[in-house]
Every structure is written in C-alpha cells, then in structure tokens.
Design an enzyme around this catalytic site. Structure first.
Site, PDB file in Angstrom:
ATOM      1  N   LYS A   9       1.032  -1.138   0.026  1.00  0.00           N
ATOM      2  CA  LYS A   9      -0.024   0.103   0.110  1.00  0.00           C
ATOM      3  C   LYS A   9       0.790   1.123   0.136  1.00  0.00           C
ATOM      4  O   LYS A   9       2.025   0.992   0.610  1.00  0.00           O
ATOM      5  CB  LYS A   9      -0.668   0.072   1.172  1.00  0.00           C
ATOM      6  CG  LYS A   9      -2.035   0.911   0.983  1.00  0.00           C
ATOM      7  CD  LYS A   9      -3.205   0.150   0.811  1.00  0.00           C
ATOM      8  CE  LYS A   9      -4.487   1.026   0.136  1.00  0.00           C
ATOM      9  NZ  LYS A   9      -5.548  -0.121  -0.005  1.00  0.00           N
TER      10      LYS A   9
ATOM     11  N   ASP B 108      -7.162   4.122  -4.249  1.00  0.00           N
ATOM     12  CA  ASP B 108      -7.736   4.101  -3.236  1.00  0.00           C
ATOM     13  C   ASP B 108      -8.611   5.567  -2.773  1.00  0.00           C
ATOM     14  O   ASP B 108      -8.393   6.061  -3.820  1.00  0.00           O
ATOM     15  CB  ASP B 108      -6.747   3.489  -2.090  1.00  0.00           C
ATOM     16  CG  ASP B 108      -7.309   2.925  -0.693  1.00  0.00           C
ATOM     17  OD1 ASP B 108      -7.804   2.044  -0.828  1.00  0.00           O
ATOM     18  OD2 ASP B 108      -7.479   4.004   0.034  1.00  0.00           O
TER      19      ASP B 108
HETATM   20  P1  NDP Z   1     -12.893   7.792  -2.804  1.00  0.00           P
HETATM   21  O1  NDP Z   1     -11.799   8.640  -2.794  1.00  0.00           O
HETATM   22  O2  NDP Z   1     -13.502   7.475  -4.239  1.00  0.00           O
HETATM   23  O3  NDP Z   1     -14.130   7.912  -1.886  1.00  0.00           O
HETATM   24  C1  NDP Z   1     -14.121   8.010  -0.588  1.00  0.00           C
HETATM   25  C2  NDP Z   1     -15.540   8.481   0.186  1.00  0.00           C
HETATM   26  O4  NDP Z   1     -15.243   8.293   1.407  1.00  0.00           O
HETATM   27  C3  NDP Z   1     -15.808  10.059  -0.203  1.00  0.00           C
HETATM   28  O5  NDP Z   1     -17.155  10.128  -0.271  1.00  0.00           O
HETATM   29  C4  NDP Z   1     -15.096  10.645   0.979  1.00  0.00           C
HETATM   30  O6  NDP Z   1     -15.698  11.813   1.485  1.00  0.00           O
HETATM   31  C5  NDP Z   1     -15.459   9.645   2.055  1.00  0.00           C
HETATM   32  N1  NDP Z   1     -14.211   9.709   3.221  1.00  0.00           N
HETATM   33  C6  NDP Z   1     -12.911   9.657   2.892  1.00  0.00           C
HETATM   34  N2  NDP Z   1     -12.239   9.784   4.042  1.00  0.00           N
HETATM   35  C7  NDP Z   1     -13.158  10.161   4.807  1.00  0.00           C
HETATM   36  C8  NDP Z   1     -13.343  10.356   6.281  1.00  0.00           C
HETATM   37  N3  NDP Z   1     -12.018  10.369   6.722  1.00  0.00           N
HETATM   38  N4  NDP Z   1     -14.463  10.575   6.972  1.00  0.00           N
HETATM   39  C9  NDP Z   1     -15.693  10.488   6.274  1.00  0.00           C
HETATM   40  N5  NDP Z   1     -15.731  10.145   5.001  1.00  0.00           N
HETATM   41  C10 NDP Z   1     -14.295  10.063   4.348  1.00  0.00           C
HETATM   42  O7  NDP Z   1     -12.360   6.312  -2.370  1.00  0.00           O
HETATM   43  P2  NDP Z   1     -12.861   4.787  -2.502  1.00  0.00           P
HETATM   44  O8  NDP Z   1     -14.267   4.806  -2.514  1.00  0.00           O
HETATM   45  O9  NDP Z   1     -11.948   4.355  -3.431  1.00  0.00           O
HETATM   46  O10 NDP Z   1     -12.494   3.933  -1.002  1.00  0.00           O
HETATM   47  C11 NDP Z   1     -13.547   4.079  -0.057  1.00  0.00           C
HETATM   48  C12 NDP Z   1     -13.046   2.829   0.860  1.00  0.00           C
HETATM   49  O11 NDP Z   1     -12.884   1.666   0.193  1.00  0.00           O
HETATM   50  C13 NDP Z   1     -11.698   3.074   1.481  1.00  0.00           C
HETATM   51  O12 NDP Z   1     -11.754   2.452   2.860  1.00  0.00           O
HETATM   52  C14 NDP Z   1     -10.825   2.462   0.398  1.00  0.00           C
HETATM   53  O13 NDP Z   1      -9.800   1.767   1.258  1.00  0.00           O
HETATM   54  C15 NDP Z   1     -11.501   0.964   0.268  1.00  0.00           C
HETATM   55  N6  NDP Z   1     -11.421   0.222  -1.059  1.00  0.00           N
HETATM   56  C16 NDP Z   1     -11.144   0.835  -2.233  1.00  0.00           C
HETATM   57  C17 NDP Z   1     -11.116   0.075  -3.331  1.00  0.00           C
HETATM   58  C18 NDP Z   1     -10.905   0.466  -4.496  1.00  0.00           C
HETATM   59  O14 NDP Z   1     -10.757  -0.312  -5.630  1.00  0.00           O
HETATM   60  N7  NDP Z   1     -11.055   1.791  -4.845  1.00  0.00           N
HETATM   61  C19 NDP Z   1     -10.839  -1.422  -3.141  1.00  0.00           C
HETATM   62  C20 NDP Z   1     -11.217  -2.071  -1.652  1.00  0.00           C
HETATM   63  C21 NDP Z   1     -11.343  -1.147  -0.839  1.00  0.00           C
HETATM   64  P3  NDP Z   1     -14.793  13.127   0.813  1.00  0.00           P
HETATM   65  O15 NDP Z   1     -15.277  13.296  -0.509  1.00  0.00           O
HETATM   66  O16 NDP Z   1     -15.669  14.216   1.539  1.00  0.00           O
HETATM   67  O17 NDP Z   1     -13.436  12.963   1.055  1.00  0.00           O
HETATM   68  O1  2IT Z   2      -8.026  -1.612  -0.752  1.00  0.00           O
HETATM   69  C1  2IT Z   2      -7.791  -2.086  -1.970  1.00  0.00           C
HETATM   70  O2  2IT Z   2      -7.874  -3.465  -2.038  1.00  0.00           O
HETATM   71  C2  2IT Z   2      -7.574  -1.344  -3.207  1.00  0.00           C
HETATM   72  N1  2IT Z   2      -7.672  -0.199  -2.736  1.00  0.00           N
HETATM   73  C3  2IT Z   2      -7.318  -1.754  -4.537  1.00  0.00           C
HETATM   74  C4  2IT Z   2      -5.894  -2.222  -4.749  1.00  0.00           C
HETATM   75  C5  2IT Z   2      -5.703  -2.829  -6.048  1.00  0.00           C
HETATM   76  O3  2IT Z   2      -4.626  -2.928  -6.149  1.00  0.00           O
HETATM   77  O4  2IT Z   2      -6.421  -2.743  -6.751  1.00  0.00           O
END
Ligand code: NDP
Ligand code: 2IT
Length: 444
Positions: free
Chosen positions: A124, A164
């Site tokens: 990461k 992420d």
């Molecule tokens: P994005 O940046 O696309 O979206 C994040 C969302 O969560 C936004 O709505 C953001 O609001 C909100 N958010 C972020 N930080 C906080 C916080 N500290 N408190 C409250 N709200 C918050 O990220 P993703 O959708 O990609 O990721 C979301 C989650 O999913 C994370 O935990 C990530 O690790 C996990 N994840 C992501 C994957 C991926 O492929 N992208 C795969 C597996 C897991 P704002 O716009 O106000 O910041």
């Molecule tokens: O938390 C996760 O699994 C991710 N942010 C995606 C990682 C990846 O390599 O696609």
C-alpha cells in the site's frame, strides 16, 4: 514467540500506530487455533515475519501549486509481503495518511490478496496530500512529483500500485504517464488505468459490484432475497457509487450516501437518475453530497454518519473506523440483518463484537471488498497477454472469485452450531495460504 506475545511486542517496538495495532490484533485474535496446530510456524517466528512489512519507503514530494508556491508532502510505499506474488495494493491521497494507516492497509491487503485466488502479495502507498479543492493542474503536478520518487521501487513483477481514497482513474493515469517517461517500458505497472491504455473493463465497478456479489452469497445462506431490502451506504466515492449502482439494478432500496461533511437520507430511495446526478456531482464537479439534498429536497445531516437510519443492510464504504460500537447497537436495534464492508476496516473492534454476538451476517472488508484488487489482478493478466477481455468475461470472473472467497470463509469460519464467522473464515483462509508460501520459501 507466541501469537499473543507478538502483538505486545509490536506495540512496544512501533508505538503510536493504533490502526496498525488494530488490524494486527483482529487477525491474531482469530488465527490462534490454526497457529497452535502448526508448531513449525512458531519455530520459524512466522507471525512476527508476517506482521512486519518487508520494507517501507518514505520520501518528500515537492510540487508547485497554482499560485507558484512550493509545497511539500510526505510520500510512502509499504511493501508488506510478496510470498505469493508481486506486492499489490492501492495508493491513498488524504490529509490523514500516515505510516500507521498505510501499515494497517498493507497488512490487510496481504490477506485480502491471498483470498482472491490470484498470485498477488500485499502493499500500500500514499501521501498526506489532500486532493480537496485542488485544480486539475495541481493534481497532475502532484502525481508527477510523487512518481518521480516512487517509480524506482515499482515494476510489473515487483510492485503494482492502483487507486484508493483520493486516487481514481484521473490520478492513476497521471502517475502511469510519468512512470512510463522514467521507466521506458509499457508493461502496465499500475492498475485502474484508462481503457485506451491497458485498463480493464469493470475495474472501476469491481469493488462495489464485488461487495454486492459477496452480500448475495451471504444472503443465500439464509434464503433471503435482496429485492426490496433497505440499504444504508456510506461514502459517495468509487466504491459507494458502484455498490449503489448494483443494488439499484437488483431492486434494493438505497436510502443514504455520505461524504466527510455529512450524509443524505432519501426515503424514496436513490434511483438510477439520482445516482447519475451523484456521479456527475462527485466525479466531474467534485461537489459535496449536501447538494443532493438541495437538488431533491431531502434530509441532509451535517457532521454525522448514516448508521442511525433504519435499514435491513448496511454497507460502510467510506473509511476506517467509521462505524463504532454505538452505531452497531443502533443498527441492530433497528433490525439490521447484514453488514458488508466496502471500506477497509470501517467497523471498530467493539462494533464487530456486537455483530458477531447478534449473529447477523457480517463480512469484513478483506473478504467483501476484494473484488477491486481481484479485477486489478485480471488487469495484470490482460496486460501480460497484451489482450483485453470483454466486460461480460471480466464480470463473470469477478463473480466466481467472490463466490470462491465466500466458500473459503464458510470452510474456515463455520462454527459447530452452523453460524458462519466471516472474520475468522477470511483471516484463517488468507493466513494459511501466505503462511504455507512463506514456510516453503525459507527463512527470509
Ligand atoms: P474515494 O476517494 O473514491 O471515496 C471516498 C469516500 O469516502 C468519499 O465520499 C469521501 O468523502 C469519504 N471519506 C473519505 N475519508 C473520509 C473520512 N475520514 N471521514 C468520512 N468520510 C470520508 O475512495 P474509494 O471509494 O476508492 O474508497 C473507499 C473505501 O474503500 C476506502 O476504505 C478504501 O480503502 C476502500 N477500498 C477501495 C477500493 C478501490 O478499488 N478503490 C478497493 C477496496 C477497498 P470526501 O469526498 O468528503 O472526502
Ligand atoms: O484496498 C484495496 O483493495 C484497493 N484499494 C485496491 C487495490 C488494487 O491494487 O486494486
């Protein structure tokens, strides 16, 4: 060293890293039984070797903002474990990023990637750079400056980053462009790339869709239909958007979404047209979820999370520790039957305890959100073959991977009384594969 001693030892050696301690503690708390069945693990100090990352790179990132001011941020890449394949995991850009958060994420990623059935180790990275309020040009300059340091540590067979929080298609593209300038190769050392330059169809959708596929498997064990179920979702980013898209397609009713400022509650449910509005608002205008409430005349609750709203199913999809013990008790009191985690470690240990005590369907992120990294793995395969697969083919593979992960959880997590403890199932299944690979490859 005994598994229980390892945690105390890590806390002493790496103090002030609460998220890292929390993630390690959750895993160690569930693998003790299989660990004790394998005395050779203790002899080779396997747990400690598995908990401490192989290496951590940290560096200064210097970039110029639109006013001509020179800014600095910290950049990191944690290469946690490569026993089963190249380091693989996302990059997070958020003001809260520090070593503890990235260490917890890299640790979790190692077990998650092990569950996917694909050959990927765990890693990461990220930066305390906040994309909020930055112009497109600033985002580009930051991404380029970040990769100027990162590029020497990554490669198609060593370490493959992706997105992420704060890192989506736009940021991956800027980083990949700079990487290619420096590395002079075209092998696809990033996943989540654009479709025109080596990206995979369904990668943007994969985490959200995968979480819903996993949820369907869980519901099936109890003969429950998703149709008509009321779902609360947190977040409004990549994972939340595609979770909602799939839920709508399956006839569920999603009543909440959120961002870091608050949440909206739409009693009629977010439909396709309203979701299109959210996607445009968030992905194009980089607006706030509050604007949805103004657009559709529904409730907006500033500074709060959606867990107080009545639902059948909750899908936390924003960030770590966004659902605590009180939230869990409220959800349960309101009749919630399933929680499936899109985010990484969104539920606190106290919340998890409540869910397991109540014997509801509860899927930890490392199982339920593994669809994203799975399709990243499929993107790596397509790049290696210099081919691209159809959306149907990738989606089909994603579905079978999520089914397989669910089966592994049942195999290792089903209790004598029939209840499936998905936390234990995911941890034991993920752990055993990495442990066997490490044992086979010697003391390293
Ligand atoms: P994005 O940046 O696309 O979206 C994040 C969302 O969560 C936004 O709505 C953001 O609001 C909100 N958010 C972020 N930080 C906080 C916080 N500290 N408190 C409250 N709200 C918050 O990220 P993703 O959708 O990609 O990721 C979301 C989650 O999913 C994370 O935990 C990530 O690790 C996990 N994840 C992501 C994957 C991926 O492929 N992208 C795969 C597996 C897991 P704002 O716009 O106000 O910041
Ligand atoms: O938390 C996760 O699994 C991710 N942010 C995606 C990682 C990846 O390599 O696609």
């Amino acid at each position: 060293m005994k598994a229980s001693e390892v945690l105390d030892n890590l806390k002493r050696r790496f103090p002030n890293e609460p998220e890292y301690h929390q993630a390690v503690s959750e895993v160690l708390g569930t693998i003790e039984e299989v660990y004790n069945e394998h005395p050779e693990f203790e002899k080779s100090n396997l747990i400690e070797r598995l908990c401490i990352p192989d290496r951590i790179f940290s560096f200064r990132v210097t970039w110029m903002d639109d006013k001509g001011q020179i800014q600095t941020n910290m950049g990191y890449r944690i290469q946690h474990n490569n026993a089963i394949g190249p380091y693989k995991g996302g990059i997070r850009f958020h003001a809260s990023v520090n070593q503890s958060i990235l260490k917890f994420l890299a640790f979790e990623q190692t077990f998650k990637n092990s569950l996917t059935t694909l050959p990927m180790g765990g890693g990461k990275g990220g930066s305390d750079f906040s994309p909020r309020g930055k112009s497109n040009a600033e985002i580009m300059r930051f991404c380029q400056a970040f990769v100027l340091e990162l590029w020497r540590h990554i490669g198609p067979d060593t370490d493959v980053p992706a997105g992420d929080i704060g890192v989506g298609g736009r940021e991956v593209a800027y980083m990949y462009g700079m990487y290619k300038k420096l590395a002079r190769e075209n092998t696809g050392t990033f996943t989540g790339k654009g479709i025109e330059f080596g990206g995979s169809l369904i990668r943007p959708e994969a985490t959200g869709y995968g979480n819903v596929y996993f949820l369907l498997q869980m519901l099936k064990t109890r003969g429950i239909d998703i149709k008509g179920k009321v779902v609360t979702v947190s977040g409004s980013g990549n994972v939340a958007q595609y979770t909602v898209e799939k839920l709508i397609a399956l006839g569920a009713k999603v009543v909440t979404m959120s961002d870091s400022d608050g949440y909206i509650y739409d009693p009629d449910g977010i439909d396709r047209t309203k979701l299109d509005y959210i996607m445009e608002l968030k992905n194009l205008y980089r607006g706030r979820i509050r604007e949805y409430a103004e657009q559709y005349g529904v409730k907006y609750v500033p500074g709060a999370r959606p867990w107080g709203e009545k639902c059948d199913i909750a899908m936390p999809s924003a960030t770590q520790n966004e659902l605590d013990g009180d939230d869990a008790r409220t959800l349960l009191a309101n009749g919630c039957i399933a929680v499936s985690e899109g985010a990484n470690m969104p539920s606190t240990p106290e919340a998890i305890e409540e869910f397991l005590k109540a014997r509801i369907l509860y899927a930890p992120g490392k199982a339920a959100n593994a669809g994203g990294v799975s399709v990243s793995g499929l993107e790596m395969t397509q790049n290696a073959q210099k081919l691209s697969w159809s959306a149907e083919e990738v989606d089909q593979k994603l579905q079978s991977i999520m089914e397989n992960i669910h089966e592994q959880c049942v195999k290792y997590g089903q209790q004598a009384d029939g209840y499936v403890n998905y936390v234990k199932g995911a941890n034991v299944a993920g752990f055993m594969k990495v442990a066997k690979a490490m044992m086979a490859q010697g003391i390293l």
